[in-house]
Design a protein around this motif. Sequence first.
Motif, short mmCIF file in Angstrom:
data_model
loop_
_atom_site.label_atom_id
_atom_site.label_comp_id
_atom_site.label_asym_id
_atom_site.label_seq_id
_atom_site.Cartn_x
_atom_site.Cartn_y
_atom_site.Cartn_z
N VAL A 17 0.88 -1.18 0.00
CA VAL A 17 0.00 0.00 0.00
C VAL A 17 0.91 1.22 0.00
N PRO A 18 0.84 2.05 -1.06
CA PRO A 18 0.01 1.91 -2.26
C PRO A 18 0.61 0.93 -3.26
N GLY A 19 -0.13 0.70 -4.34
CA GLY A 19 0.37 -0.16 -5.40
C GLY A 19 -0.14 -1.59 -5.37
N GLY A 20 -1.09 -1.89 -4.47
CA GLY A 20 -1.63 -3.23 -4.39
C GLY A 20 -3.04 -3.30 -4.96
N VAL A 21 -4.03 -3.29 -4.05
CA VAL A 21 -5.43 -3.41 -4.48
C VAL A 21 -5.89 -2.17 -5.26
N GLY A 22 -5.31 -1.02 -4.97
CA GLY A 22 -5.76 0.23 -5.58
C GLY A 22 -5.79 0.24 -7.10
N PRO A 23 -4.66 -0.06 -7.78
CA PRO A 23 -4.68 -0.06 -9.24
C PRO A 23 -5.68 -1.05 -9.83
N VAL A 24 -5.85 -2.18 -9.15
CA VAL A 24 -6.80 -3.18 -9.64
C VAL A 24 -8.23 -2.67 -9.50
N THR A 25 -8.51 -1.92 -8.44
CA THR A 25 -9.84 -1.34 -8.25
C THR A 25 -10.21 -0.43 -9.41
N VAL A 26 -9.27 0.39 -9.85
CA VAL A 26 -9.52 1.27 -11.00
C VAL A 26 -9.80 0.44 -12.25
N SER A 27 -9.04 -0.62 -12.44
CA SER A 27 -9.23 -1.47 -13.62
C SER A 27 -10.58 -2.17 -13.58
N ILE A 28 -11.01 -2.62 -12.40
CA ILE A 28 -12.33 -3.24 -12.27
C ILE A 28 -13.42 -2.22 -12.58
#
Length: 325
Positions: free
Chosen positions: A285-296
Amino acid sequence: MTAQQSATPQPSTAEAPPAERAPRDHKRLDGRIVSARIREKVGQKVAGLTAANWPPRLVSIAVGAAEPAALYIRNQKRVADKLGIAFEDRHYPEGTTREEMLAAVQALNADPRVTGILIQRPVPGHIPMKELQAAVHPLKDVEGMHPASIGNIVYNDLILGPCTAVAAVEMLRATDLALEGLEVVVVGHSEIVGKPIAFLLMSEGATVTVCHHMTRDLSVHLRRADAVFVAVGKPGLIDGSMLKPGAAVIDIGINQIDDGAGGTRVVGDADYASCREVAGWLTPVPGGVGPVTVSILMRNVAKAAELQKRHYEKQYGTPTFVPDV
């Protein structure tokens, strides 16, 4: 976990210094890698929809103070632009009434040129967020926060699933752990992150325990877990001594703490340094779930456009609709 975390991704630009990452980077679940795979497919779908004269268009709604959501909006727009998704940022003043906001959402629902509606958090206290979210048409609910979208998780219907919860599960899929029979502990039971994650994993055959602020001894549950999800907004809540060796830790928390030099830095709910000595996989964190959330989120925008295209064709018997943009 704050309301903002549930709706928006973690900042993805900052990284831990190389010295902090050594020597166990092989355990680091990099959200950018998972995100890139998702975005490649989304880009292809967006291109197909655009070629069929049904270009996806996402409208972001923010009310009141702009600063809390500004970083998230810029990040969302940047990704949308790269994928060919039209992105419109609408900001309403603090004094906008509940009735005016509901009317604005209904107008977007009725506009066939708009294929996705995203409501940024927080909103002023006089506007009920739940009511505003429920006003978004389910076919345009790209955040997956409409009551119908949340309820569909019980039936394993993820056509437009809640972005953060789906992203967190995608991170677990990036490990080599089989979900069937997996012992999972979810720390945090919010209606928009913790509970949806639990239902998503149960549908995959995992055995799920949900812990919260009334759980008597968190460590007892964590030490038997093959995978841990944490989303409560408490920095350092989980450390390595509480984990089963080799467990996967999916950290969804976002917290700003003093960096000791007069500034702040962003950390998760798990103490990264101690957890990486024990865990088999760990999201930064950052760089984990965050970027994937944007992609979803962008995947949901493309799915929403596709669903609306099919609905239009079924209703009106025409293969395409050309938005007047």
